[in-house]
Design a protein around this motif. Structure first.
Motif, PDB file in Angstrom:
ATOM      1  N   GLY A  61      60.289  45.162  80.323  1.00 33.45           N
ATOM      2  CA  GLY A  61      60.962  44.069  81.033  1.00 33.45           C
ATOM      3  C   GLY A  61      60.728  44.110  82.525  1.00 33.45           C
ATOM      4  O   GLY A  61      60.504  43.065  83.159  1.00 33.45           O
ATOM      5  N   ALA A  62      60.790  45.301  83.131  1.00 32.61           N
ATOM      6  CA  ALA A  62      60.546  45.413  84.564  1.00 32.61           C
ATOM      7  C   ALA A  62      59.111  45.027  84.907  1.00 32.61           C
ATOM      8  O   ALA A  62      58.848  44.329  85.901  1.00 32.61           O
ATOM      9  N   ASP A  64      57.203  43.005  83.208  1.00 31.45           N
ATOM     10  CA  ASP A  64      57.067  41.563  83.029  1.00 31.45           C
ATOM     11  C   ASP A  64      57.592  40.809  84.253  1.00 31.45           C
ATOM     12  O   ASP A  64      56.976  39.823  84.696  1.00 31.45           O
ATOM     13  N   ARG A  65      58.712  41.253  84.795  1.00 33.09           N
ATOM     14  CA  ARG A  65      59.256  40.587  85.984  1.00 33.09           C
ATOM     15  C   ARG A  65      58.304  40.714  87.165  1.00 33.09           C
ATOM     16  O   ARG A  65      58.139  39.774  87.957  1.00 33.09           O
ATOM     17  N   ASP A  68      55.398  38.388  86.665  1.00 30.47           N
ATOM     18  CA  ASP A  68      55.777  37.001  86.922  1.00 30.47           C
ATOM     19  C   ASP A  68      55.736  36.682  88.417  1.00 30.47           C
ATOM     20  O   ASP A  68      55.408  35.550  88.811  1.00 30.47           O
ATOM     21  N   ARG A 101      50.968  40.927  80.666  1.00 32.96           N
ATOM     22  CA  ARG A 101      51.834  39.764  80.901  1.00 32.96           C
ATOM     23  C   ARG A 101      51.082  38.647  81.627  1.00 32.96           C
ATOM     24  O   ARG A 101      51.279  37.463  81.331  1.00 32.96           O
ATOM     25  N   LEU A 217      59.777  43.978  93.140  1.00 30.91           N
ATOM     26  CA  LEU A 217      61.046  43.568  92.561  1.00 30.91           C
ATOM     27  C   LEU A 217      62.202  43.780  93.519  1.00 30.91           C
ATOM     28  O   LEU A 217      63.192  43.053  93.471  1.00 30.91           O
TER      29      LEU A 217
END
Length: 428
Positions: A61-62, A64-65, A68, A101, A217
């Motif tokens: 998840g990290a 993927d963020r 993005d 991703r 992030l």
């Protein structure tokens, strides 16, 4: 919710007065120590799966963020045409997840492993690291080179942490000298540069005549009190290699791997390799699964920069209903303290299994619950060069883990060579 600005918490902050500042930073890192005069603090990631056993969903998840953010910056079309470079040793899995991703055309990671018969395209240095030299070893320069120096598709560099920006700029300068292009993106989980360091990065990019954009992030800074490094280096060496009341067992699985499929990004991973990689990884997982007790939690441990394939194994096991955490061993010695709130509660030291037994390697925590240190079975996934007798001998990784009480399943994955991958790609 994001942590408020200026929340230096935990044993390191209480003992030494170190402060972490920045919105969201303390969700992504915790303060650790290492007895290293170059850099005595260690930002221990909560989402990377290196020092702390981490839910693979959180790891993915990290990444993927972060991916993005890159896609938002450069657009979907350029993302699909991009090459992504992950930094060894800590960001090889992170970089692969980011490339996946993004749908990037090619992923490659630097390596610290020196091997006979492997051609090296470029090198760069990392000043504060325990092992400083990064090697770039694609099967073919064409995987890494842009179509032309005027291409506006950036090279995307991925690291877990941007501390000063010097490593990213050093890598960019070295690669640009051989493979010039117009722009670069440096992506990281956390960016800890202060204003002066950001200006230095901008000045260096201007000197090189390049566009370099940083994304992360979370952005923050760390405050180190006077004398901090000297105090940390004066600490007594930590006690490593705990011994449990009952030794654990060892099961060895030899996992075949297709010679024409990359087992990671060391020699380059093309988007077209994804389906065959996933099929081969599922087969490795199946070989491991039947050796596990489904009622006991599992910690999947990768070997140093061999991070992405073990992460995928952990994801498969989680999908099969196992309680799973994921992490890897490391070359970096860190300070271990069995103190609630400190991220490195226990540690293991062992000789490097690739042949140089004078070189030490490390694994931290390796358990879901620190109050139940033998309460997890361990799956150690490594590539073939690490699957030597030194892995199992007295004082080796398997030995120290079983003496701590863990039942250990060792999965040694056959490793395609740079040449075998090159031959397979030339035949396509």
């Amino acid at each position: 919710m994001s942590a408020p600005t200026g929340t230096g918490t935990g044993w390191v902050s209480e003992r030494f007065g170190v402060r972490l500042d920045g919105d969201g930073v303390t969700e992504l890192v915790r303060l650790g120590l290492r007895r290293n005069p170059k850099r005595a603090h260690l930002l221990v990631s909560t989402v990377l799966g290196k020092h702390i056993p981490t839910d693979p969903v959180r790891v993915r998840g990290a990444a993927d963020r972060l991916a993005d953010l890159v896609v938002e910056l450069i657009g979907a079309e350029k993302s699909a045409a991009a090459t992504v470079l992950g930094f060894a040793e800590t960001a090889t899995g992170l970089g692969h997840c980011v490339a996946d991703r993004m749908g990037a055309a090619c992923y490659l990671h630097s390596t610290r492993r020196r091997a006979d018969g492997v051609s090296v395209t470029a090198t760069f240095e990392e000043g504060h690291s325990h092992a400083t030299t990064h090697l770039i070893e694609p099967t073919d320069d064409a995987l890494f080179a842009p179509d032309s120096p005027d291409t506006d598709v950036p090279l995307v560099l991925v690291d877990d942490e941007i501390s000063t920006g010097a490593t990213a700029l050093e890598a960019i300068a070295a690669l640009h000298a051989q493979y010039p292009r117009r722009s670069y993106v440096a992506a990281a989980l956390v960016d800890m540069r202060d204003a002066a360091q950001q200006q230095q990065c901008e000045a260096e990019a201007d000197r090189l005549g390049l566009s370099v954009t940083f994304v992360a992030l979370a952005h923050g800074s760390i405050g180190l009190p006077s004398g901090f490094t000297e105090q940390v280096c004066a600490l007594a060496a930590p006690e490593l290699n705990p011994v449990g009341p009952v030794p654990g067992s060892v099961t060895i699985v030899r996992a075949p791997w297709p010679t024409g499929v990359p087992d990671g990004g060391r020699h380059g991973f093309l988007r077209a390799d994804t389906a065959s990689f996933e099929e081969a990884t599922a087969a490795v997982t199946a070989a491991v699964r039947e050796r596990l007790d489904p009622a006991v939690a599992v910690v999947v441990v990768g070997h140093e920069e061999f991070m992405y394939q073990p992460l995928c194994v952990a994801e498969h096991l989680a999908q099969d209903g196992f309680t799973v955490r994921y992490q890897t061993s490391t070359r970096s010695p860190a300070f271990v303290l069995d103190e609630p709130g400190y991220p490195l509660r226990r540690g293991f030291e062992f000789p490097a299994p690739e042949g140089d037994t004078t070189a030490k390697r490390y694994l931290y925590n390796a358990v879901l619950d620190p109050t139940d240190p033998a309460g997890s079975q361990v799956v150690f996934v490594c590539d073939e060069p690490a699957g030597t007798d030194d892995l199992y001998r007295a004082g080796g990784l398997v030995d120290v883990l079983t003496r701590a009480g863990h039942n250990v399943v060792v999965a040694v994955v056959d490793t395609p060579s740079q040449q075998s991958l090159r031959t397979a790609r030339e035949a396509r």
